[in-house]
Motif scaffolding. Structure first.
Motif, PDB file in Angstrom:
ATOM      1  N   TYR A   1       0.824  -1.201   0.000  1.00 33.24           N
ATOM      2  CA  TYR A   1       0.000   0.000   0.000  1.00 33.24           C
ATOM      3  C   TYR A   1       0.863   1.258   0.000  1.00 33.24           C
ATOM      4  CZ  TYR A   1      -4.521  -2.276   0.479  1.00 33.24           C
ATOM      5  OH  TYR A   1      -5.654  -3.007   0.239  1.00 33.24           O
ATOM      6  N   ALA A   2       1.957   1.245   0.741  1.00 35.44           N
ATOM      7  CA  ALA A   2       2.857   2.401   0.748  1.00 35.44           C
ATOM      8  C   ALA A   2       3.460   2.618  -0.640  1.00 35.44           C
ATOM      9  CB  ALA A   2       3.957   2.205   1.787  1.00 35.44           C
ATOM     10  N   PHE A   3       3.848   1.523  -1.291  1.00 33.17           N
ATOM     11  CA  PHE A   3       4.453   1.658  -2.623  1.00 33.17           C
ATOM     12  C   PHE A   3       3.397   2.035  -3.661  1.00 33.17           C
ATOM     13  CE2 PHE A   3       6.813   0.278  -6.428  1.00 33.17           C
ATOM     14  CZ  PHE A   3       8.025   0.929  -6.172  1.00 33.17           C
ATOM     15  N   ARG A   4       2.174   1.574  -3.456  1.00 30.78           N
ATOM     16  CA  ARG A   4       1.082   1.978  -4.338  1.00 30.78           C
ATOM     17  C   ARG A   4       0.870   3.489  -4.255  1.00 30.78           C
ATOM     18  NH1 ARG A   4      -4.480  -1.152  -3.552  1.00 30.78           N
ATOM     19  NH2 ARG A   4      -3.032  -2.871  -3.965  1.00 30.78           N
ATOM     20  N   ALA A   5       0.933   4.014  -3.038  1.00 33.35           N
ATOM     21  CA  ALA A   5       0.822   5.464  -2.865  1.00 33.35           C
ATOM     22  C   ALA A   5       1.990   6.169  -3.537  1.00 33.35           C
ATOM     23  CB  ALA A   5       0.779   5.806  -1.376  1.00 33.35           C
ATOM     24  N   PHE A   6       3.194   5.637  -3.395  1.00 40.59           N
ATOM     25  CA  PHE A   6       4.373   6.209  -4.055  1.00 40.59           C
ATOM     26  C   PHE A   6       4.179   6.308  -5.567  1.00 40.59           C
ATOM     27  CE2 PHE A   6       8.025   4.661  -6.542  1.00 40.59           C
ATOM     28  CZ  PHE A   6       8.864   5.767  -6.473  1.00 40.59           C
ATOM     29  N   MET A   7       3.725   5.229  -6.178  1.00 46.22           N
ATOM     30  CA  MET A   7       3.562   5.226  -7.632  1.00 46.22           C
ATOM     31  C   MET A   7       2.458   6.178  -8.089  1.00 46.22           C
ATOM     32  SD  MET A   7       4.248   1.271  -8.813  1.00 46.22           S
ATOM     33  CE  MET A   7       2.904   0.570  -7.853  1.00 46.22           C
ATOM     34  N   ALA A   8       1.339   6.203  -7.334  1.00 44.24           N
ATOM     35  CA  ALA A   8       0.228   7.067  -7.713  1.00 44.24           C
ATOM     36  C   ALA A   8       0.604   8.541  -7.599  1.00 44.24           C
ATOM     37  CB  ALA A   8      -0.991   6.770  -6.847  1.00 44.24           C
ATOM     38  N   ILE A   9       1.300   8.903  -6.520  1.00 45.61           N
ATOM     39  CA  ILE A   9       1.700  10.294  -6.327  1.00 45.61           C
ATOM     40  C   ILE A   9       2.739  10.696  -7.364  1.00 45.61           C
ATOM     41  CG2 ILE A   9       2.813  11.901  -4.735  1.00 45.61           C
ATOM     42  CD1 ILE A   9       1.644  10.200  -2.450  1.00 45.61           C
ATOM     43  N   SER A  10       3.691   9.811  -7.624  1.00 46.23           N
ATOM     44  CA  SER A  10       4.719  10.112  -8.617  1.00 46.23           C
ATOM     45  C   SER A  10       4.112  10.347  -9.994  1.00 46.23           C
ATOM     46  CB  SER A  10       5.734   8.967  -8.686  1.00 46.23           C
ATOM     47  OG  SER A  10       6.769   9.259  -9.598  1.00 46.23           O
ATOM     48  N   ALA A  11       3.104   9.554 -10.330  1.00 48.21           N
ATOM     49  CA  ALA A  11       2.463   9.684 -11.637  1.00 48.21           C
ATOM     50  C   ALA A  11       1.592  10.926 -11.743  1.00 48.21           C
ATOM     51  CB  ALA A  11       1.623   8.442 -11.937  1.00 48.21           C
ATOM     52  N   ARG A  12       1.219  11.492 -10.594  1.00 43.39           N
ATOM     53  CA  ARG A  12       0.306  12.639 -10.592  1.00 43.39           C
ATOM     54  C   ARG A  12       0.898  13.822  -9.843  1.00 43.39           C
ATOM     55  NH1 ARG A  12      -2.077   7.836 -10.221  1.00 43.39           N
ATOM     56  NH2 ARG A  12      -3.876   7.376 -11.559  1.00 43.39           N
ATOM     57  N   ARG A  13       2.188  14.045 -10.026  1.00 43.47           N
ATOM     58  CA  ARG A  13       2.857  15.129  -9.300  1.00 43.47           C
ATOM     59  C   ARG A  13       2.172  16.473  -9.542  1.00 43.47           C
ATOM     60  NH1 ARG A  13       9.403  13.947  -9.455  1.00 43.47           N
ATOM     61  NH2 ARG A  13       9.231  11.689  -9.643  1.00 43.47           N
TER      62      ARG A  13
END
Length: 257
Positions: free
Chosen positions: A78-90
């Motif tokens: 879940y933490a890495f999912r948040a990382f990827m989602a935030i990175s993709a939507r900076r």
């Protein structure tokens, strides 16, 4: 209030807008310390997360714990999912060119370190830095500083580690206990913070040594005992606050995009 919205982040989160006039302020994924307990209290705003905002960053505090039950590997997923989602939507959170940093305290520091390792392995180049505030990285719980903690804190962390690692005995997995990772080179530059009287001091300093030996750029901060850094475990503010904000500001300013 934790929420989800059209930003596309798939876990509940709290947003700290940041005190900045920049079009591309630093963007921080913050993972709060919960001691890997089954029912973490996410109702209160984190003063450490607010320090990042005061230092000029936009902070997204993701609730990795409630959905994962604070169990490995779900919590990291879940933490890495948040990382990827935030990175993709900076751009939705800060700016398209914002420097992206992962940060966490205590058990959240464990996950921040693990996200940095996993980002190195699977999404190289996306993470500009990591900030580890007294991270729980050593499940052996055998350091001198840990053994000097009061019984209540020792029991809380021992219970948390037991729950997090589970009966499958994930003790040796480098993403579960980052201090055991055999390959540290190539992870994002780090700011690592502890204090003289911190029960997690020795494992934190040991992790700094591992990063430094792997030629990772590390900035370290050890607060004096009288600055009451350990108040952070109680969800309180101590005399450390202003100095932490300054450390964060300098660290974030020195990161490359």
């Amino acid at each position: 209030m934790l929420e989800t919205d059209e930003s596309g982040l798939s876990v509940p989160y709290r947003l700290y807008p940041g005190k900045t006039g920049s079009r591309s302020p630093p963007l921080v994924l913050y993972l709060a310390g919960t001691g890997f307990q089954p029912a973490p209290d996410m109702s209160r705003r984190s003063d450490a997360a607010q320090c990042f905002a005061d230092a000029g960053a936009v902070v997204v505090e993701a609730d990795y714990a409630s959905l994962s039950g604070n169990l490995f590997p779900k919590a990291l997923e879940y933490a890495f999912r948040a990382f990827m989602a935030i990175s993709a939507r900076r751009k939705a959170f800060a700016g398209a060119k914002s420097r992206f940093v992962v940060a966490g305290h205590e058990s959240g520091g464990n996950l921040a370190a693990s996200v940095a390792l996993k980002a190195r392995d699977y999404r190289p180049g996306e993470l500009a830095g990591q900030v580890l505030l007294s991270p729980m990285v050593d499940a052996s719980m055998a350091t001198s500083s840990f053994l000097g903690a009061d019984a209540g804190m020792q029991n809380r962390w021992a219970d948390g580690w037991s729950r997090y690692l589970g009966p499958a005995c994930s003790y040796q997995h480098p993403y579960a206990t980052p201090c055991l990772c055999s390959r540290m080179a190539g992870v994002a530059p780090a700011l690592v913070v502890t204090s003289e009287d911190d029960p997690l001091r020795d494992e934190t300093l040991g992790y700094i040594d591992r990063l430094t030996a792997a030629d990772v750029a590390v900035r370290r901060k050890v607060f004096a005992a009288e600055q009451d850094w350990t108040s952070l475990y109680r969800g309180e503010t101590g005399l450390w606050r202003q100095e932490l904000c300054e450390e964060l500001s300098q660290f974030l300013a020195g990161l490359q995009g």
